[in-house]
Design a protein around this motif. Structure first.
Motif, PDB file in Angstrom:
ATOM      1  N   VAL A  17       0.834  -1.206   0.000  1.00  0.00           N
ATOM      2  CA  VAL A  17       0.000   0.000   0.000  1.00  0.00           C
ATOM      3  C   VAL A  17       0.864   1.249   0.000  1.00  0.00           C
ATOM      4  CG1 VAL A  17      -1.757   1.289   1.266  1.00  0.00           C
ATOM      5  CG2 VAL A  17      -1.853  -1.214   1.211  1.00  0.00           C
ATOM      6  N   ASP A  18       1.915   1.241   0.808  1.00  0.00           N
ATOM      7  CA  ASP A  18       2.777   2.414   0.965  1.00  0.00           C
ATOM      8  C   ASP A  18       4.217   1.985   0.670  1.00  0.00           C
ATOM      9  OD1 ASP A  18       4.263   4.596   1.785  1.00  0.00           O
ATOM     10  OD2 ASP A  18       3.009   5.013   3.532  1.00  0.00           O
ATOM     11  N   ALA A  19       4.605   2.091  -0.594  1.00  0.00           N
ATOM     12  CA  ALA A  19       5.930   1.621  -1.011  1.00  0.00           C
ATOM     13  C   ALA A  19       7.049   2.409  -0.336  1.00  0.00           C
ATOM     14  CB  ALA A  19       6.059   1.705  -2.529  1.00  0.00           C
ATOM     15  N   ASN A  20       6.884   3.721  -0.216  1.00  0.00           N
ATOM     16  CA  ASN A  20       7.945   4.541   0.377  1.00  0.00           C
ATOM     17  C   ASN A  20       8.213   4.155   1.825  1.00  0.00           C
ATOM     18  OD1 ASN A  20       8.420   6.058  -1.965  1.00  0.00           O
ATOM     19  ND2 ASN A  20       6.821   7.539  -1.453  1.00  0.00           N
ATOM     20  N   MET A  21       7.128   3.918   2.579  1.00  0.00           N
ATOM     21  CA  MET A  21       7.303   3.509   3.968  1.00  0.00           C
ATOM     22  C   MET A  21       7.911   2.110   4.041  1.00  0.00           C
ATOM     23  SD  MET A  21       6.879   4.925   6.858  1.00  0.00           S
ATOM     24  CE  MET A  21       6.805   4.594   8.604  1.00  0.00           C
ATOM     25  N   LEU A  22       7.555   1.256   3.090  1.00  0.00           N
ATOM     26  CA  LEU A  22       8.126  -0.087   3.048  1.00  0.00           C
ATOM     27  C   LEU A  22       9.636  -0.015   2.818  1.00  0.00           C
ATOM     28  CD1 LEU A  22       7.676  -3.152   3.086  1.00  0.00           C
ATOM     29  CD2 LEU A  22       7.245  -3.038   0.625  1.00  0.00           C
ATOM     30  N   TYR A  23      10.083   0.884   1.945  1.00  0.00           N
ATOM     31  CA  TYR A  23      11.518   1.061   1.721  1.00  0.00           C
ATOM     32  C   TYR A  23      12.202   1.515   3.007  1.00  0.00           C
ATOM     33  CZ  TYR A  23      10.084   1.263  -3.244  1.00  0.00           C
ATOM     34  OH  TYR A  23       9.542   0.998  -4.478  1.00  0.00           O
TER      35      TYR A  23
END
Length: 274
Positions: A28-34
């Motif tokens: 859902v939130d790729a940036n937070m996953l990174y």
């Protein structure tokens, strides 16, 4: 670090077999996953766990140039490798990243009464991919979930030839050293040292046991028949309710190696900026 405002990964429950329960992991939130993966690669899973549980207290992440370069090296492909060596290195790196994704998918749904082993920070580390222990109100062991994650190649082969044989060994209480040592390390956080051996006995009870297979699958396999084919024979782990056999999947709509290369580059950028 950013503050968690929503789930990082949606975990959709699926029913495609009478022998297991499915989980579809959707980012859902790729940036937070990174960002969270960067913390894991930098051996600071505790920060990631606090963020996922809404407990982040603003503590600084430990970071210096040496740690950054050491962490980035785990995501980089060295020069001068043969094609075979390069393929092996990429495979290990992608597995390391997928284990982090799997851990995040599991951890975001847990509370303080759940103990979960930190993911590996080195691609070649041996042992359990993951162990999660849920405690009751009186600190008794209620559930034990054993993770095994595989990334790359044919998903069916990975499940049939790698994950299922490992689970069967564990279920028959063979090759138990990693399980015992990992469980002890987790239980030491909540039990007195003298109480740990007794509490750890519960991990060998089939009454508390869950298995969670994690795989990366192609978009064309993202259907009932595709999943059923991949997780065929899960029922070979006997004397369990279907809900105790978990079939987790991350669907990739691109070439797997291209997808993980892009993922690694984004995580590397986060680490450099810390």
């Amino acid at each position: 670090m950013a503050v968690l405002e929503q789930k990082i990964i949606n975990n959709t429950k699926l029913k495609f077999s009478k022998h297991c329960i499915g989980q579809k992991w959707e980012i859902v939130d790729a940036n937070m996953l990174y960002e969270l993966t960067a913390l894991i690669i930098m051996a600071q899973s505790i920060h990631a766990k606090n963020i996922l549980r809404g407990l982040n207290n603003g503590a600084d992440v430990y970071s210096d140039d040496d740690l950054k370069e050491e962490s980035i090296s785990k995501l980089s492909i060295p020069e001068g490798l043969t094609d075979k060596q390069k393929t092996g290195h990429i495979s290990h790196r992608d597995g390391l990243l997928f284990e982090a994704i799997s851990w995040i998918a599991a951890t975001q749904d847990t509370t303080q009464n759940v103990l979960i082993r930190d993911p590996h920070v080195i691609a070649t580390q041996q042992g359990l991919d993951g162990l999660m222990i849920e405690l009751g109100d009186n600190k008794e062991v209620k559930n034990v979930t054993i993770f095994e994650d595989k990334c790359g190649g044919d998903a069916r082969s990975k499940f049939r030839d790698d994950i299922l044989p490992f689970f069967l060994e564990v279920h028959e209480n063979k090759n138990r050293r990693h399980l015992i040592s990992t469980a002890n390390a987790l239980l030491e956080k909540v039990y007195e040292d003298t109480e740990v051996p007794r509490a750890a006995q519960a991990i060998f009870s089939h009454q508390t046991r869950n298995y969670r297979a994690g795989l990366v699958i192609k978009a064309e396999q993202d259907n009932k028949d595709g999943r059923k084919a991949i997780f065929k024979n899960y029922e070979n782990i006997k004397n369990l309710d279907p809900s105790n056999r978990i079939a987790g999947t991350l669907v990739i709509d691109n070439d797997l190696r291209v997808w993980f290369q892009n993922f690694a580059e984004n995580v590397t950028s986060i680490i450099r900026a810390m």
